[in-house]
Write a protein that holds these residues in place. Structure first.
Motif, mmCIF file in Angstrom:
data_model
loop_
_atom_site.group_PDB
_atom_site.id
_atom_site.type_symbol
_atom_site.label_atom_id
_atom_site.label_comp_id
_atom_site.label_asym_id
_atom_site.label_seq_id
_atom_site.Cartn_x
_atom_site.Cartn_y
_atom_site.Cartn_z
ATOM 1 N N GLN A 87 17.623 33.296 -48.256
ATOM 2 C CA GLN A 87 18.332 32.966 -47.032
ATOM 3 C C GLN A 87 17.320 32.345 -46.082
ATOM 4 O O GLN A 87 16.229 32.867 -45.896
ATOM 5 N N ASN A 88 17.745 31.251 -45.448
ATOM 6 C CA ASN A 88 16.803 30.291 -44.884
ATOM 7 C C ASN A 88 15.754 30.891 -43.972
ATOM 8 O O ASN A 88 14.597 30.526 -44.009
ATOM 9 N N SER A 89 16.163 31.793 -43.119
ATOM 10 C CA SER A 89 15.149 32.346 -42.240
ATOM 11 C C SER A 89 15.422 33.825 -42.037
ATOM 12 O O SER A 89 16.545 34.295 -42.182
ATOM 13 N N GLU A 90 14.360 34.498 -41.696
ATOM 14 C CA GLU A 90 14.492 35.924 -41.472
ATOM 15 C C GLU A 90 15.278 36.193 -40.190
ATOM 16 O O GLU A 90 16.057 37.128 -40.102
ATOM 17 N N ALA A 91 15.065 35.311 -39.189
ATOM 18 C CA ALA A 91 15.710 35.526 -37.901
ATOM 19 C C ALA A 91 16.147 34.196 -37.323
ATOM 20 O O ALA A 91 15.494 33.167 -37.524
ATOM 21 N N LEU A 92 17.272 34.236 -36.604
ATOM 22 C CA LEU A 92 17.809 33.041 -35.959
ATOM 23 C C LEU A 92 18.300 33.455 -34.584
ATOM 24 O O LEU A 92 19.101 34.391 -34.453
ATOM 25 N N ASN A 93 17.810 32.756 -33.555
ATOM 26 C CA ASN A 93 18.237 33.040 -32.180
ATOM 27 C C ASN A 93 18.999 31.839 -31.646
ATOM 28 O O ASN A 93 18.506 30.715 -31.724
ATOM 29 N N ILE A 94 20.194 32.092 -31.119
ATOM 30 C CA ILE A 94 20.950 30.987 -30.525
ATOM 31 C C ILE A 94 21.594 31.446 -29.226
ATOM 32 O O ILE A 94 21.683 32.638 -28.925
ATOM 33 N N GLN A 95 22.056 30.463 -28.469
ATOM 34 C CA GLN A 95 22.703 30.727 -27.188
ATOM 35 C C GLN A 95 24.195 30.960 -27.409
ATOM 36 O O GLN A 95 24.817 30.322 -28.288
ATOM 37 N N GLU A 96 24.745 31.826 -26.617
ATOM 38 C CA GLU A 96 26.184 32.096 -26.688
ATOM 39 C C GLU A 96 26.980 30.804 -26.575
ATOM 40 O O GLU A 96 26.643 29.912 -25.787
ATOM 41 N N GLY A 97 28.014 30.697 -27.399
ATOM 42 C CA GLY A 97 28.864 29.507 -27.371
ATOM 43 C C GLY A 97 28.479 28.448 -28.391
ATOM 44 O O GLY A 97 29.300 27.595 -28.746
ATOM 45 N N LYS A 98 27.239 28.507 -28.874
ATOM 46 C CA LYS A 98 26.794 27.533 -29.877
ATOM 47 C C LYS A 98 27.246 27.957 -31.262
ATOM 48 O O LYS A 98 27.695 29.091 -31.471
ATOM 49 N N THR A 99 27.080 27.034 -32.214
ATOM 50 C CA THR A 99 27.404 27.347 -33.611
ATOM 51 C C THR A 99 26.151 27.816 -34.346
ATOM 52 O O THR A 99 25.128 27.132 -34.306
ATOM 53 N N THR A 130 24.353 28.465 -37.877
ATOM 54 C CA THR A 130 24.447 28.041 -39.267
ATOM 55 C C THR A 130 23.385 28.764 -40.083
ATOM 56 O O THR A 130 22.197 28.637 -39.814
ATOM 57 N N LEU A 131 23.819 29.511 -41.067
ATOM 58 C CA LEU A 131 22.920 30.268 -41.922
ATOM 59 C C LEU A 131 23.004 29.695 -43.334
ATOM 60 O O LEU A 131 24.072 29.274 -43.776
ATOM 61 N N THR A 132 21.869 29.706 -44.030
ATOM 62 C CA THR A 132 21.792 29.077 -45.349
ATOM 63 C C THR A 132 21.472 30.109 -46.417
ATOM 64 O O THR A 132 20.664 31.016 -46.192
ATOM 65 N N CYS A 133 22.088 29.937 -47.566
ATOM 66 C CA CYS A 133 21.804 30.768 -48.732
ATOM 67 C C CYS A 133 21.557 29.827 -49.911
ATOM 68 O O CYS A 133 22.439 29.037 -50.264
ATOM 69 N N ASN A 134 20.355 29.873 -50.458
ATOM 70 C CA ASN A 134 20.003 29.049 -51.625
ATOM 71 C C ASN A 134 19.718 29.945 -52.814
ATOM 72 O O ASN A 134 19.185 31.051 -52.644
ATOM 73 N N GLN A 177 23.720 25.944 -53.069
ATOM 74 C CA GLN A 177 23.577 26.347 -51.677
ATOM 75 C C GLN A 177 24.929 26.701 -51.069
ATOM 76 O O GLN A 177 25.952 26.075 -51.364
ATOM 77 N N SER A 178 24.897 27.710 -50.186
ATOM 78 C CA SER A 178 26.052 28.024 -49.362
ATOM 79 C C SER A 178 25.617 28.008 -47.909
ATOM 80 O O SER A 178 24.519 28.473 -47.571
ATOM 81 N N LEU A 179 26.480 27.447 -47.057
ATOM 82 C CA LEU A 179 26.250 27.477 -45.618
ATOM 83 C C LEU A 179 27.311 28.361 -44.978
ATOM 84 O O LEU A 179 28.484 28.294 -45.350
ATOM 85 N N PHE A 180 26.877 29.149 -44.005
ATOM 86 C CA PHE A 180 27.767 30.070 -43.300
ATOM 87 C C PHE A 180 27.684 29.722 -41.829
ATOM 88 O O PHE A 180 26.595 29.730 -41.244
ATOM 89 N N HIS A 181 28.829 29.379 -41.229
ATOM 90 C CA HIS A 181 28.862 28.951 -39.843
ATOM 91 C C HIS A 181 29.668 29.951 -39.010
ATOM 92 O O HIS A 181 30.747 30.383 -39.442
#
Lengths: 116, 112
Positions: free
Chosen positions: B6-18, B20-24, B72-76
Motif C-alpha cells: 500500500q502506497n504509503s504508511e500515512a496520508l494527511n489531507i484536508q477536510e473536503g478533499k479526495t 486516494t490510496l493505492t494497493c499494488n 493495482q487497486s485505487l481507493f478513493h
C-alpha cells in the motif's frame, strides 16, 4: 445487528504456557477464520475453517496452533506452548457461505495476547 | 514471493478533499479485492469488494478501481471528513481460496 464476539479481550501468560482464545461467530455463518496482528504490523491470515475442518492455513500456523469448534457456537484457537513472539492481537472472523473472496468477512474486536 | 504493498504508511489531507490510496501486488493473481477500515485497537470493518472482471465499484463517497494489468487497486474517499481518519487495508483473495492476504495499510488523517 449480529456481531462476532471474542473472549478474553486481553490475556497475559507466561512463556511456555498454553492459551485458548475463544470466539463466537455470527450464528448463520459457515466459514471461520483466525488472523493475528503484531503491534504496528499488518493483519496476517492464520487459518480458515469450514465444515468442521481446516480448509487452509498459512505458514505461521504450525504445530503449536490448533483450532476447534467444540459446540455449535464457539470457535477456539489454542496455542500449546506460547513464545514471546506470539504476543499479538488475534482476530476471529466469519462469513456466510459463498466460496472464496466473494463476500465480506466480519471481524471480532480481537484478543490482545501478551506473552511474558 | 507474493507482495501486497500500500502506497504509503500515512496520508494527511484536508477536510473536503479526495483521498486516494493505492494497493499494488506482485506474484499474485487475485480474483477478488476487498478494502477494510481499521480503527486503533479494533478489528477490520469491510467497506467494498471488487472482482477481477470489474473495473470500478462505488458506495456513497467511496470508489474502488481494479486494474489487473497494472496489478493495482485505487481507493478513493471523496469529500473527506475527519471521521474518515483511520487505517485502510486492502485484502486479496484468489479464486475459490479462503486465505485472505492483507496489505500493511495506509493510515489516513483528515484534518479539519
Amino acid at each position: 445487528e449480529p456481531e462476532v464476539t471474542q473472549t478474553p479481550s486481553h490475556q497475559v501468560t507466561q512463556m511456555g504456557q498454553e492459551v485458548i482464545l475463544r470466539c463466537v461467530p455470527i450464528s448463520n455463518h459457515l466459514y471461520f477464520y483466525w488472523y493475528r496482528q503484531i503491534l504496528g504490523q499488518k493483519v496476517e491470515f492464520l487459518v480458515s475453517f469450514y465444515n468442521n475442518e481446516i480448509s487452509e492455513k498459512s505458514e505461521i500456523f504450525d504445530d503449536q496452533f490448533s483450532v476447534e469448534r467444540p459446540d455449535g457456537s464457539n470457535f477456539t484457537l489454542k496455542i500449546r506452548s506460547t513464545k514471546l513472539e506470539d504476543s499479538a492481537m488475534y482476530f476471529c472472523a466469519s462469513r456466510r457461505l459463498l466460496a472464496g473472496g466473494r463476500e465480506e468477512q466480519f471481524f471480532g474486536p480481537g484478543t490482545r495476547l501478551t506473552v511474558l | 514471493s507474493q507482495k501486497i504493498e500500500q502506497n504509503s504508511e500515512a496520508l494527511n489531507i484536508q477536510e473536503g478533499k479526495t483521498a486516494t490510496l493505492t494497493c499494488n501486488y506482485t506474484n499474485y493473481s487475485p480474483a477478488y479485492l476487498q478494502w477494510y477500515r481499521q480503527d486503533p485497537g479494533r478489528g477490520p470493518v469491510f467497506l467494498l469488494l471488487i472482482r477481477e472482471n470489474e473495473k470500478e465499484k462505488r458506495k456513497e463517497r467511496l470508489k474502488v478501481t481494479f486494474d489487473t494489468t497494472l496489478k493495482q487497486s485505487l481507493f478513493h474517499i471523496t469529500a473527506s471528513q475527519p471521521a474518515d481518519s483511520a487505517t485502510y487495508l486492502c485484502a486479496l483473495v484468489r479464486y475459490n481460496n479462503n486465505d485472505m492476504r492483507f496489505g500493511a495499510g495506509t493510515r489516513l488523517t483528515v484534518k479539519p
